[in-house]
Write a protein that holds these residues in place. Structure first.
Motif, short mmCIF file in Angstrom:
data_model
loop_
_atom_site.label_atom_id
_atom_site.label_comp_id
_atom_site.label_asym_id
_atom_site.label_seq_id
_atom_site.Cartn_x
_atom_site.Cartn_y
_atom_site.Cartn_z
N VAL A 38 26.80 64.14 19.94
CA VAL A 38 27.38 62.80 20.27
C VAL A 38 27.45 62.71 21.84
O VAL A 38 27.61 63.93 22.40
N THR A 39 27.21 61.44 22.45
CA THR A 39 27.66 61.44 23.70
C THR A 39 28.63 60.24 24.06
O THR A 39 28.87 59.41 23.30
N GLY A 40 29.51 60.59 25.22
CA GLY A 40 30.64 59.68 25.52
C GLY A 40 31.93 59.77 25.09
O GLY A 40 32.93 59.19 25.37
N PHE A 41 32.02 60.64 23.89
CA PHE A 41 33.41 61.25 23.48
C PHE A 41 33.18 62.71 22.89
O PHE A 41 32.10 63.29 22.95
N GLY A 82 46.53 61.71 22.48
CA GLY A 82 47.20 61.63 23.72
C GLY A 82 46.84 62.74 24.57
O GLY A 82 46.08 63.69 24.22
N TYR A 83 47.27 62.63 25.90
CA TYR A 83 47.21 63.63 26.76
C TYR A 83 47.33 65.13 26.47
O TYR A 83 48.55 65.26 25.88
N LEU A 94 36.70 63.72 25.70
CA LEU A 94 35.83 64.72 26.45
C LEU A 94 36.58 65.93 27.09
O LEU A 94 36.16 67.22 27.11
N THR A 95 37.78 65.42 27.69
CA THR A 95 38.74 66.73 28.26
C THR A 95 39.97 66.17 27.75
O THR A 95 40.29 64.79 27.33
N GLN A 104 35.76 55.97 25.75
CA GLN A 104 35.22 56.85 24.48
C GLN A 104 35.43 56.39 23.16
O GLN A 104 34.85 56.62 22.22
N LEU A 105 36.66 55.54 22.99
CA LEU A 105 36.66 54.74 21.69
C LEU A 105 35.81 53.91 21.38
O LEU A 105 35.35 53.78 20.42
#
Length: 310
Positions: A84-87, A111-112, A139-140, A151-152
């Motif tokens: 996938v890309t973007g997430f 969450g963080y 992603l991170t 990303q959602l």
């Protein structure tokens, strides 16, 4: 003119009377027409559902929305971050049968510093109520709310366009959920994609406090004793900034910390299910659990909303 049960019965009776008056052998055919003109029997109701074609599953009860599993059997599939890309990939939970039609879909962000496992309990619980649910990795682990919102959206695009379950999904009925910065991301995604049908931020955190452009039906769930995203400086201002013209609700979990969404929680589940059903599926059978506002629930320290919903 729209045909109703009353007009169909009247027409059927007219056919029967005409046949008898004419004294012909058409009476059996007229009786067949009269029978055909009657309203659909209970066994046919599931197939018709003319008032709401998105209704899925049996009529809800308090017990059914509090249950660990709903009426749909589920399965799951893993999505690698490399595909996938973007997430950052994730896990898709989905009803195994499409006998009742396609389903609405929900992307869920952690969450963080957390990953999808922190919200894994929501996947099968929501899917078994008739949704395709995508719990994602970011992603991170330090991505901020605006990034988590994008990303959602990327996850929903993948889910509806490329995933192995895309044919099970109605791409016009989508929602987002998230915890902490993922909850902030849920609000950010709502600003960026107003076509979403529902949003549920869970003990949300975001430096942005202005969501006056938010038109997505939003249920904000805060924790009364949250010291990381205190409701007085996060969940409550978020709710208050959303315009009154937008369907919205604020539910505060009594005695709950910031991490309440990270373990199975019946209160979070029952009101999330009701909100998603009401606004993604337009299923007014679930209105009873949202309006009037819940009373006498010791697990809720505060509840505000825009009842009645239109």
């Amino acid at each position: 003119m729209r045909s109703t049960p009353s007009t169909r019965r009247t027409a059927a009776k007219a056919l029967l009377v005409a046949a008898l008056t004419a004294g012909v052998c058409a009476a059996p055919q007229a009786m067949q027409a009269a029978h055909a003109a009657q309203p659909a029997r209970a066994g046919q109701a599931l197939a018709v559902r003319a008032d709401n074609p998105y209704e899925r599953g049996p009529a809800p009860t308090t017990a059914s929305i509090e249950a660990v599993r709903g009426p749909f059997a589920t399965s799951q599939t893993t999505v690698s971050s490399l595909s996938v890309t973007g997430f950052g990939g994730g896990t898709i939970y989905y009803p195994t049968s499409t006998a009742e039609g396609t389903f609405g879909a929900v992307a869920v962000a952690p969450g963080y510093t957390a990953d999808q496992s922190s919200l894994a309990w929501l996947g099968p619980r929501l899917a078994s109520q008739g949704f395709v649910v995508f719990t994602i990795d970011t992603l991170t682990r330090s991505d901020q709310p605006d990034s988590r919102g994008r990303q959602l959206e990327a996850a929903l695009d993948y889910l509806t366009q490329r995933s192995s379950v895309r044919t099970r999904i109605d791409a016009s009925r989508l929602g987002v959920m998230g915890h902490s910065m993922g909850g902030g991301g849920t609000l950010e995604a709502s600003l960026d994609r107003p076509a979403l049908q529902a949003a549920i931020p869970l003990t949300p955190w975001d430096l942005n406090k202005n969501f006056s452009r938010d038109t997505v039906p939003t249920l904000i769930i805060g924790g009364q004793t949250d010291t990381i995203a205190p409701v007085a400086s996060h969940a409550q201002p978020f709710y208050e900034s959303i315009p009154a013209s937008t369907e919205k609700a604020y539910l505060e979990l009594a005695g709950a910390s910031h991490f309440a969404p990270n373990t199975a929680n019946t209160t979070i589940a029952k009101y999330s299910i009701s909100w998603l059903k009401r606004f993604i599926d337009n299923d007014t059978r679930y209105e009873q659990f949202l309006c009037p506002a819940p009373q006498g629930d010791r697990n809720i320290s505060e509840y505000r909303d825009t009842c009645p919903h239109t």
